[in-house]
Design an enzyme around this catalytic site. Structure first.
Site, PDB file in Angstrom:
ATOM      1  N   PHE A 151      -5.465   2.764   1.664  1.00 42.73           N
ATOM      2  CA  PHE A 151      -6.909   2.791   1.943  1.00 42.73           C
ATOM      3  C   PHE A 151      -7.597   4.065   1.484  1.00 42.73           C
ATOM      4  CE2 PHE A 151      -5.519   5.301   5.618  1.00 42.73           C
ATOM      5  CZ  PHE A 151      -6.512   6.263   5.663  1.00 42.73           C
ATOM      6  N   LYS A 175      -3.098  -5.886  -5.188  1.00 40.55           N
ATOM      7  CA  LYS A 175      -3.506  -6.216  -3.820  1.00 40.55           C
ATOM      8  C   LYS A 175      -4.091  -4.937  -3.217  1.00 40.55           C
ATOM      9  CE  LYS A 175      -1.843  -5.850   0.219  1.00 40.55           C
ATOM     10  NZ  LYS A 175      -3.066  -5.412   0.953  1.00 40.55           N
ATOM     11  N   GLU A 178      -6.493  -3.898   2.653  1.00 36.50           N
ATOM     12  CA  GLU A 178      -7.442  -4.782   3.340  1.00 36.50           C
ATOM     13  C   GLU A 178      -8.539  -3.994   4.046  1.00 36.50           C
ATOM     14  OE1 GLU A 178      -4.284  -4.221   3.867  1.00 36.50           O
ATOM     15  OE2 GLU A 178      -3.586  -4.726   5.877  1.00 36.50           O
ATOM     16  N   CYS A 283      -3.483  12.113   0.224  1.00 34.79           N
ATOM     17  CA  CYS A 283      -2.037  12.338   0.252  1.00 34.79           C
ATOM     18  C   CYS A 283      -1.731  13.773  -0.153  1.00 34.79           C
ATOM     19  CB  CYS A 283      -1.332  11.369  -0.673  1.00 34.79           C
ATOM     20  SG  CYS A 283      -1.846  11.571  -2.366  1.00 34.79           S
ATOM     21  N   GLU A 390       3.002  13.137   9.759  1.00 37.30           N
ATOM     22  CA  GLU A 390       1.773  13.067   8.960  1.00 37.30           C
ATOM     23  C   GLU A 390       0.678  12.525   9.873  1.00 37.30           C
ATOM     24  OE1 GLU A 390       1.062   9.832   6.144  1.00 37.30           O
ATOM     25  OE2 GLU A 390       0.516  11.310   4.641  1.00 37.30           O
TER      26      GLU A 390
HETATM   27  P1  NAD Z   1       0.073   1.564   4.583  1.00 37.60           P
HETATM   28  O1  NAD Z   1       1.501   1.775   4.274  1.00 37.60           O
HETATM   29  O2  NAD Z   1      -0.319   1.236   5.968  1.00 37.60           O
HETATM   30  O3  NAD Z   1      -0.535   0.379   3.676  1.00 37.60           O
HETATM   31  C1  NAD Z   1      -0.490   0.426   2.268  1.00 37.60           C
HETATM   32  C2  NAD Z   1      -0.477  -0.992   1.708  1.00 37.60           C
HETATM   33  O4  NAD Z   1       0.719  -1.649   2.136  1.00 37.60           O
HETATM   34  C3  NAD Z   1      -1.631  -1.875   2.179  1.00 37.60           C
HETATM   35  O5  NAD Z   1      -2.108  -2.593   1.068  1.00 37.60           O
HETATM   36  C4  NAD Z   1      -0.985  -2.791   3.214  1.00 37.60           C
HETATM   37  O6  NAD Z   1      -1.603  -4.068   3.259  1.00 37.60           O
HETATM   38  C5  NAD Z   1       0.435  -2.916   2.707  1.00 37.60           C
HETATM   39  N1  NAD Z   1       1.458  -3.136   3.742  1.00 37.60           N
HETATM   40  C6  NAD Z   1       1.408  -2.772   5.039  1.00 37.60           C
HETATM   41  N2  NAD Z   1       2.567  -3.109   5.663  1.00 37.60           N
HETATM   42  C7  NAD Z   1       3.353  -3.683   4.725  1.00 37.60           C
HETATM   43  C8  NAD Z   1       4.674  -4.239   4.736  1.00 37.60           C
HETATM   44  N3  NAD Z   1       5.404  -4.265   5.845  1.00 37.60           N
HETATM   45  N4  NAD Z   1       5.168  -4.735   3.590  1.00 37.60           N
HETATM   46  C9  NAD Z   1       4.445  -4.698   2.436  1.00 37.60           C
HETATM   47  N5  NAD Z   1       3.188  -4.189   2.374  1.00 37.60           N
HETATM   48  C10 NAD Z   1       2.650  -3.683   3.490  1.00 37.60           C
HETATM   49  O7  NAD Z   1      -0.700   2.886   4.076  1.00 37.60           O
HETATM   50  P2  NAD Z   1      -2.233   3.290   4.286  1.00 37.60           P
HETATM   51  O8  NAD Z   1      -2.438   3.676   5.712  1.00 37.60           O
HETATM   52  O9  NAD Z   1      -3.136   2.285   3.662  1.00 37.60           O
HETATM   53  O10 NAD Z   1      -2.314   4.596   3.359  1.00 37.60           O
HETATM   54  C11 NAD Z   1      -2.103   5.902   3.837  1.00 37.60           C
HETATM   55  C12 NAD Z   1      -0.719   6.393   3.452  1.00 37.60           C
HETATM   56  O11 NAD Z   1      -0.596   6.391   2.030  1.00 37.60           O
HETATM   57  C13 NAD Z   1      -0.466   7.831   3.879  1.00 37.60           C
HETATM   58  O12 NAD Z   1       0.844   7.928   4.363  1.00 37.60           O
HETATM   59  C14 NAD Z   1      -0.612   8.618   2.579  1.00 37.60           C
HETATM   60  O13 NAD Z   1       0.102   9.835   2.541  1.00 37.60           O
HETATM   61  C15 NAD Z   1      -0.050   7.637   1.608  1.00 37.60           C
HETATM   62  N6  NAD Z   1      -0.499   7.926   0.241  1.00 37.60           N
HETATM   63  C16 NAD Z   1       0.421   8.520  -0.576  1.00 37.60           C
HETATM   64  C17 NAD Z   1       0.059   8.860  -1.869  1.00 37.60           C
HETATM   65  C18 NAD Z   1       1.053   9.561  -2.752  1.00 37.60           C
HETATM   66  O14 NAD Z   1       0.757   9.791  -3.912  1.00 37.60           O
HETATM   67  N7  NAD Z   1       2.228   9.900  -2.258  1.00 37.60           N
HETATM   68  C19 NAD Z   1      -1.233   8.575  -2.329  1.00 37.60           C
HETATM   69  C20 NAD Z   1      -2.137   7.959  -1.469  1.00 37.60           C
HETATM   70  C21 NAD Z   1      -1.749   7.632  -0.171  1.00 37.60           C
END
Ligand code: NAD
Length: 493
Positions: A151, A175, A178, A283, A390
Site C-alpha cells: 500500500f 494485483k 486492495e 520501506c 517494524e
Molecule cells: P502486506 O504484506 O500486508 O500486503 C502486500 C500485498 O500482499 C497486498 O497486495 C496483499 O493483498 C497481499 N497479501 C496479503 N496477505 C497475503 C498472503 N497471505 N498471500 C499472498 N498475498 C498476500 O504489506 P503492506 O502492509 O501492503 O505493505 C507494507 C510492507 O511492505 C512493509 O513491511 C514495508 O516495509 C514493505 N515494503 C517493502 C519494500 C522493500 O523494498 N523492501 C518496499 C515497499 C514496502
C-alpha cells in the site's frame, strides 16, 4: 464526489469481475469513501493470466525497438499526467504532495531506463571458446509475470518491475494493494492510450485470495512481491513449490548512525524527513537512530526531539500546506493506527523513555483521519520489542553505542537489513560502515538511501527473499533467462 466502482483491466477491456464482494477505499485523512474495490475470484485471476499468456507469443516476436517505442509513448503520458497522478496517490494513500510527486518521478525514471532495453538486453558471444566452436548467450523472455503490491507506494513499486518485463518481451498481471487500488487503474488507462496490444499488461484487483491464485497459476513464470516479510516467506515457499521465479522485498527497520563529527544541523534536518516523510511508511524510512558516544547521543536526543515537535501534521490536500516539503500526513488505516498505538504502549511497558508522544494528535477538520504525531523513544536498548519490530509509522527509537563497531553490531544483529545510513565527514568511518554493515542499501549522509532507477533496489537478510533485486539491470536478470548456444560449422569440402 460519488465513490467509483473499480473494474479490472484485462485484455484491454474494463470488466466488472466475479468477486468475493468489495472493500471501501478511503482517503485516510478524511475517511471519505473514494472508491469500492472488487475482491476478484480465482477465476478472474486465471482470466487475466490467460489474456497475458495469449498475448505473449506476438509480444515476444515484436522487435524490441517497437516495444520500447510504446514504452516511450507511455513515459510521455506519465509526464503529461504527472500532476493528476500525484494528487491521486495522495488521495488514496495520504502522503504529502511532494512525496507523491517524487513517487511519480521515480516511476517515470524506471520507465525511461527500461526504454534502454535494446542495449540492456544484449547478450554475449565468445568466438573460438574451443576449436572451431563459438558460444553465445541469448537473453530470452519467459512469458507471464505477476506482481503483488503493497500500500505504501501505490504507483511506484510496480514500476521497479513491469517496464523491464514488458520491454524484454514478457506480459504482465498486477494485483495492486486492495488499500490503494486507484493509481494502478490510472496506469492501465495510460497503457491503453499508449497503444500496447491487448493482454500485454493487465490489472486484477483483490485481496490475499487473488494473490494466492497468482502464486498458484501454472502459466505464471515468476512473481515480484513487495510487502511484509511475513508474506514474503509465504510467497517464497509457494513459488518454490510451484516452480516459479520469485523476488520478495520485505519489511525493514532502517538505522541512522550519528558520529561525533557529523554536521549536526544538516543531519537533524535530514533525519526528520527520513523518519517522518510518508508518515514513516516508506520501506526506506528510518525508525532507529544510534548516537555514538555519550555526548553525541545526548545531543541527538535533545535536538531530534525538539525538531520532531516542529513537524507540521496536516491533511496533505489542504491548500495551505500543498507545497511544504515536510508535511506529516495520516497513516493508512484505523488498523495501522491502532497497531502503532499498541507499540507505543509496549515501549512504555518495556521501560524506554517516551520523549515525545504523538497519540493525541487531532487535525481540525480531519477528526476521523488516521493521524499519529511524531513520537520519539529514548533510552532504547537493542532487543526491545520497539526496536525489533517494524512499527511502520512516525515512531522513532534512539539508542546509544560507545563505538562505531558497537553501532554496526546493533544493525547487524537486527533481523532486517534493508537500509542504513551513517552521518560523518570521516572517510575511514564511512568506508568501514559501507563495508561492514549487513544492509542492501547504504547511505553516507543520506537519510533515505533509495537507489536511483538504473541501480538495483533491495535489501538483505529478512528484508529480501530472492537473489535478484528490482530496477535496472537487476530486473533484466529476473525477467530473462539465458540460453547458451554452442555452435560449430564444418569446412565445406
Ligand atoms: P502486506 O504484506 O500486508 O500486503 C502486500 C500485498 O500482499 C497486498 O497486495 C496483499 O493483498 C497481499 N497479501 C496479503 N496477505 C497475503 C498472503 N497471505 N498471500 C499472498 N498475498 C498476500 O504489506 P503492506 O502492509 O501492503 O505493505 C507494507 C510492507 O511492505 C512493509 O513491511 C514495508 O516495509 C514493505 N515494503 C517493502 C519494500 C522493500 O523494498 N523492501 C518496499 C515497499 C514496502
Amino acid at each position: 464526489m460519488p465513490a467509483r466502482e473499480l473494474k479490472n483491466y484485462v485484455a484491454d477491456q474494463w470488466t466488472t469481475p466475479d468477486s468475493h464482494g468489495s472493500l471501501e477505499v478511503e482517503n485516510p485523512s478524511t475517511r471519505e469513501v473514494i472508491a469500492r474495490v472488487p475482491l476478484s475470484t480465482a477465476t478472474e485471476v486465471d482470466r487475466a493470466v490467460e489474456a497475458a499468456a495469449g498475448a505473449f507469443p506476438a509480444w515476444r516476436a515484436t522487435p524490441v525497438s517497437r516495444r520500447c517505442e510504446l514504452l516511450f509513448r507511455f513515459a510521455e503520458l506519465l509526464r503529461t499526467h504527472a500532476e493528476d497522478l500525484t494528487r491521486l496517490i495522495t488521495r488514496e494513500n495520504g502522503k504529502s504532495l511532494p512525496d507523491a510527486r517524487a513517487e511519480v518521478k521515480r516511476a517515470l525514471e524506471n520507465t525511461e531506463v527500461a526504454c534502454g532495453m535494446p542495449v540492456l538486453q544484449q547478450g554475449d558471444k565468445l568466438i573460438g571458446g574451443a576449436a572451431d566452436i563459438d558460444g553465445e548467450v541469448l537473453r530470452v523472455p519467459l512469458g507471464v509475470f505477476g506482481m503483488i503490491a503493497p500500500f505504501n507506494f501505490p504507483l511506484m513499486v510496480p514500476f521497479w518491475f513491469f517496464p523491464y518485463a514488458l520491454a524484454s518481451g514478457n506480459t504482465y498481471v498486477v494485483k495492486p494493494s486492495e488499500q490503494v487500488p486507484l493509481s494502478m487503474n490510472r496506469v492501465a488507462e495510460l497503457i491503453h492510450e499508449a497503444g500496447f496490444p491487448p493482454g500485454v499488461f493487465n490489472v486484477v484487483h483483490g485481496d490475499r485470495r487473488a494473490a494466492e491464485r497468482l502464486l498458484e497459476n501454472p502459466s505464471v513464470q515468476g512473481i515480484s512481491f513487495v510487502g511484509t516479510s511475513r508474506v514474503c516467506r509465504i510467497v517464497a515457499t509457494r513459488c518454490a513449490e510451484t516452480g516459479k521465479r520469485f523476488q520478495a522485498l520485505g519489511s525493514a527497520k532502517n538505522h541512522l548512525v550519528a558520529m561525533p563529527d557529523a554536521k549536526m544541523d544538516d543531519m537533524i534536518r535530514n533525519m526528520i524527513t527520513s523518519c517522518y516523510g510518508c508518515a514513516g511508511q516508506r520501506c526506506m524510512a528510518s525508525s532507529a537512530i544510534v548516537g555514538v558516544g555519550e555526548t553525541t547521543y545526548r545531543e541527538v536526543c535533545r535536538r531530534f526531539v525538539a525538531a520532531s515537535r516542529e513537524v507540521r501534521a496536516a491533511d496533505p490536500l489542504d491548500p495551505a500546506v500543498a507545497d511544504e516539503p515536510m508535511v506529516l500526513g495520516p497513516v493508512i488505516s484505523a488498523k495501522a493506527k491502532q497497531f502503532i498505538h499498541e507499540m507505543i504502549q509496549t515501549g512504555i511497558d518495556e521501560g524506554a523513555t517516551l520523549a515525545l508522544d504523538g497519540r493525541t494528535l487531532v487535525i481540525p477538520g480531519c477528526e476521523d483521519g488516521h493521524f499519529v504525531g511524531p513520537t520519539v523513544f529514548t533510552d532504547v536498548r537493542p532487543g526491545m520489542k520497539i526496536h525489533r519490530t517494524e512499527i511502520f509509522g512516525p515512531v522513532v527509537v534512539i539508542l546509544k553505542a560507545e563505538t562505531l563497531d558497537e553501532a554496526i553490531g546493533i544493525i547487524n544483529g537486527h533481523q532486517y537489513g534493508n537500509g542504513a545510513s551513517i552521518y560523518t565527514q570521516n572517510g575511514y568511518f564511512a568506508r568501514k560502515f559501507k563495508l561492514e554493515t549487513d544492509c542492501g542499501m547504504i547511505g553516507i549522509n543520506v537519510g533515505i538511501p533509495a537507489p536511483v532507477a538504473p541501480l538495483p533496489f533491495g535489501g538483505m537478510k529478512e528484508s529480501l527473499f530472492a537473489d535478484t533485486k528490482g530496477q535496472g539491470r537487476a530486473a533484466i536478470d529476473f525477467f530473462t533467462d539465458r540460453k547458451i548456444v554452442t555452435e560449430r560449422y564444418w569446412a565445406e569440402t
